[in-house]
Design a protein around this motif. Structure first.
Motif, PDB file in Angstrom:
ATOM      1  N   ARG A   1       0.798  -1.209   0.000  1.00 59.21           N
ATOM      2  CA  ARG A   1       0.120  -0.018   0.118  1.00 59.21           C
ATOM      3  C   ARG A   1       0.813   1.320  -0.012  1.00 59.21           C
ATOM      4  NH1 ARG A   1      -4.483  -2.072   4.327  1.00 59.21           N
ATOM      5  NH2 ARG A   1      -5.576  -3.649   3.040  1.00 59.21           N
ATOM      6  N   GLU A   2       2.007   1.136   0.673  1.00 55.00           N
ATOM      7  CA  GLU A   2       2.792   2.348   0.480  1.00 55.00           C
ATOM      8  C   GLU A   2       3.586   2.457  -0.655  1.00 55.00           C
ATOM      9  OE1 GLU A   2       6.786   3.844   3.134  1.00 55.00           O
ATOM     10  OE2 GLU A   2       5.728   2.207   3.747  1.00 55.00           O
ATOM     11  N   PHE A   3       3.869   1.416  -1.585  1.00 48.91           N
ATOM     12  CA  PHE A   3       4.595   1.301  -2.553  1.00 48.91           C
ATOM     13  C   PHE A   3       3.968   1.734  -3.678  1.00 48.91           C
ATOM     14  CE2 PHE A   3       6.359  -0.759  -6.423  1.00 48.91           C
ATOM     15  CZ  PHE A   3       7.819  -0.482  -6.407  1.00 48.91           C
ATOM     16  N   VAL A   4       2.597   1.308  -3.847  1.00 43.85           N
ATOM     17  CA  VAL A   4       1.844   1.456  -4.954  1.00 43.85           C
ATOM     18  C   VAL A   4       0.967   2.887  -4.735  1.00 43.85           C
ATOM     19  CG1 VAL A   4      -0.241   0.755  -6.068  1.00 43.85           C
ATOM     20  CG2 VAL A   4       1.496  -0.987  -5.323  1.00 43.85           C
ATOM     21  N   SER A   5       1.448   3.900  -5.688  1.00 41.19           N
ATOM     22  CA  SER A   5       0.797   5.193  -5.732  1.00 41.19           C
ATOM     23  C   SER A   5      -0.062   5.541  -6.535  1.00 41.19           C
ATOM     24  CB  SER A   5       1.774   6.222  -5.315  1.00 41.19           C
ATOM     25  OG  SER A   5       1.235   7.655  -5.431  1.00 41.19           O
ATOM     26  N   VAL A   6      -1.456   5.194  -6.669  1.00 43.54           N
ATOM     27  CA  VAL A   6      -2.333   5.249  -7.772  1.00 43.54           C
ATOM     28  C   VAL A   6      -3.497   5.797  -6.928  1.00 43.54           C
ATOM     29  CG1 VAL A   6      -1.128   3.445  -9.164  1.00 43.54           C
ATOM     30  CG2 VAL A   6      -3.232   2.715  -7.602  1.00 43.54           C
ATOM     31  N   ASP A   7      -4.480   6.376  -7.694  1.00 48.15           N
ATOM     32  CA  ASP A   7      -5.584   6.752  -7.280  1.00 48.15           C
ATOM     33  C   ASP A   7      -6.710   6.438  -8.522  1.00 48.15           C
ATOM     34  OD1 ASP A   7      -5.637   8.685  -9.255  1.00 48.15           O
ATOM     35  OD2 ASP A   7      -4.947  10.306  -8.198  1.00 48.15           O
ATOM     36  N   GLU A   8      -7.889   7.211  -8.218  1.00 48.20           N
ATOM     37  CA  GLU A   8      -9.018   6.575  -8.970  1.00 48.20           C
ATOM     38  C   GLU A   8      -8.924   6.859 -10.488  1.00 48.20           C
ATOM     39  OE1 GLU A   8      -9.167   8.047  -6.110  1.00 48.20           O
ATOM     40  OE2 GLU A   8     -10.241   6.579  -4.982  1.00 48.20           O
ATOM     41  N   SER A   9      -8.172   8.152 -10.680  1.00 49.14           N
ATOM     42  CA  SER A   9      -7.969   8.484 -12.125  1.00 49.14           C
ATOM     43  C   SER A   9      -6.707   8.071 -12.907  1.00 49.14           C
ATOM     44  CB  SER A   9      -8.020  10.254 -12.044  1.00 49.14           C
ATOM     45  OG  SER A   9      -6.703  10.548 -11.383  1.00 49.14           O
ATOM     46  N   THR A  10      -5.800   7.378 -12.109  1.00 47.10           N
ATOM     47  CA  THR A  10      -4.795   6.734 -12.726  1.00 47.10           C
ATOM     48  C   THR A  10      -4.979   5.991 -14.083  1.00 47.10           C
ATOM     49  OG1 THR A  10      -3.394   6.711 -10.675  1.00 47.10           O
ATOM     50  CG2 THR A  10      -2.519   5.831 -12.289  1.00 47.10           C
TER      51      THR A  10
END
Length: 375
Positions: free
Chosen positions: A200-209
């Motif tokens: 969860r810390e490594f993966v930086s994505v959100d709803e718009s990625t």
């Protein structure tokens, strides 16, 4: 005669949100296959072939397909959860066409669910998809001739691990028997909670990625997990189950759990001297232990070992070898694990009959509590 209804939407969801159940429109006999969750190529493609050939991809992949005898009425229901390490695969795959299994007098439902970052980075969303699909089965399968009071959940690899998670998560009695084929329970080590936090810390994505960017980050995350965490790093995206207590599930689910003789071979293909060790640590030993623990918890359990291998098979009786014996063998032609040969039709008939018999009558249908298939 069989009727297959494909691509039924059982839910919808925006990215990183819980599934919202959808009402069934009542249409039977549809032929268009539903979408698979966006995914990378399978690492096992040289072994089993391309399991998502011809499918479209969409994050809104909460679909299922139903195959049933045309005259079905009150038949046992078997709900299939596909494998693929929680990052690849689809219940809509042609490799899981279930006509031969349904011909044994059961209704077969194949479920697709969110994978990888989309399904298991947070909140066990893929698991919630699966529970929603089981509720759909409870509410609608009678229209296909199935008995909602006699449901067996079955799956292979990550699909079998899904069945394990579902047994622990289901508080509604959504299914009554379970078949777990080659569950990688040895990858469920105590470090999973730490690994999930690291992901969860490594993966930086959100709803718009964009989807392609999500998959690129997921690929890097898989590499990170494999390097830092073992053995759970081999299957980093999976339900986070916390503390496990088998008592409740064992009281109402009859369990058949097993493995193939060389389950571990595809993962260490160039090291045949450690095939047995990997098979024992990740698949065989934990399967036997689960059966023993299930019995201790008050439940009923049986085990199986699938030993059949084609002559000249490069990986022996490897992971996935039993699948062409349950589903349409024509869809497995060319799979590297078969070395150009076909599954033994007599053994395939025996397996389908036993799987369907277990779905119908549980332990009473099994000739032994310790089954072996093949040599």
């Amino acid at each position: 005669m069989l009727i297959t209804t494909r691509g039924i939407r059982y839910a919808t969801a925006s990215r990183f949100t819980e599934p919202v159940p959808l009402a069934w429109d009542g249409v039977v006999g549809t032929t268009e296959r539903g979408p698979a969750c966006p995914q990378p190529p399978s690492a096992l493609a040289p072994v089993v072939g391309n399991s998502v050939a011809g499918l479209t991809f969409d994050e809104n992949c909460q679909v299922l397909s139903v195959t049933a005898p045309a005259d079905a009425s009150g038949l046992p229901v078997m709900v299939w959860f596909h494998g693929g390490a929680y990052v690849t695969g689809s219940g809509e795959s042609r490799k899981y066409d279930a006509g031969l299994l349904a011909s044994e007098g059961v209704v077969v439902v194949s479920v697709s669910y969110r994978l990888g970052v989309f399904g298991y980075l947070r909140d066990n969303l893929g698991l919630l998809d699966q529970l929603t699909a089981l509720r759909w089965v409870r509410d609608n399968v009678e229209a296909f001739g199935g008995d909602p009071a006699n449901v067996t959940a079955f799956g292979q690899s990550a699909g079998a691990d899904s069945v394990y998670a579902l047994m622990l998560a289901d508080t509604e009695g959504l299914f009554h028997r379970a078949i777990m084929q080659s569950p990688p329970l040895g990858a469920r080590s105590p470090e999973r909670r730490e690994m999930t936090a690291a992901l969860r810390e490594f993966v930086s994505v959100d709803e718009s990625t964009p989807v392609d960017d999500v998959l690129a980050v997921q690929k890097d995350a898989l590499s990170m997990a494999a390097a830092r965490f073992s053995p759970s790093g081999g299957m980093p995206f999976a339900p986070d189950l916390g503390e496990v207590d088998l008592t409740a599930a064992a009281s109402w689910v009859e369990l058949l759990v097993g493995h193939t003789a060389d389950d571990g071979s595809p993962y260490v293909a160039d090291q045949p001297e450690v095939w047995d060790m990997v098979t024992e640590l990740v698949f065989a030993g934990p399967a036997r232990q689960l059966a023993a623990d299930w019995t201790t918890a008050g439940g009923q359990a049986a085990t199986f070992n699938f030993k059949w291998r084609p002559d000249g098979a490069p990986l022996g009786a490897c992971h996935c070898m039993e699948l062409p014996f349950l589903f349409d063998p024509d869809e497995w032609v060319g799979a590297g694990m078969l070395a150009g040969q076909e599954p033994d039709p007599t053994l395939a008939k025996t397996m389908r009959n036993l799987w369907a018999g277990f779905a119908r009558n549980g332990m009473d249908a099994l000739p032994s509590r310790s089954l072996e298939f093949g040599e």
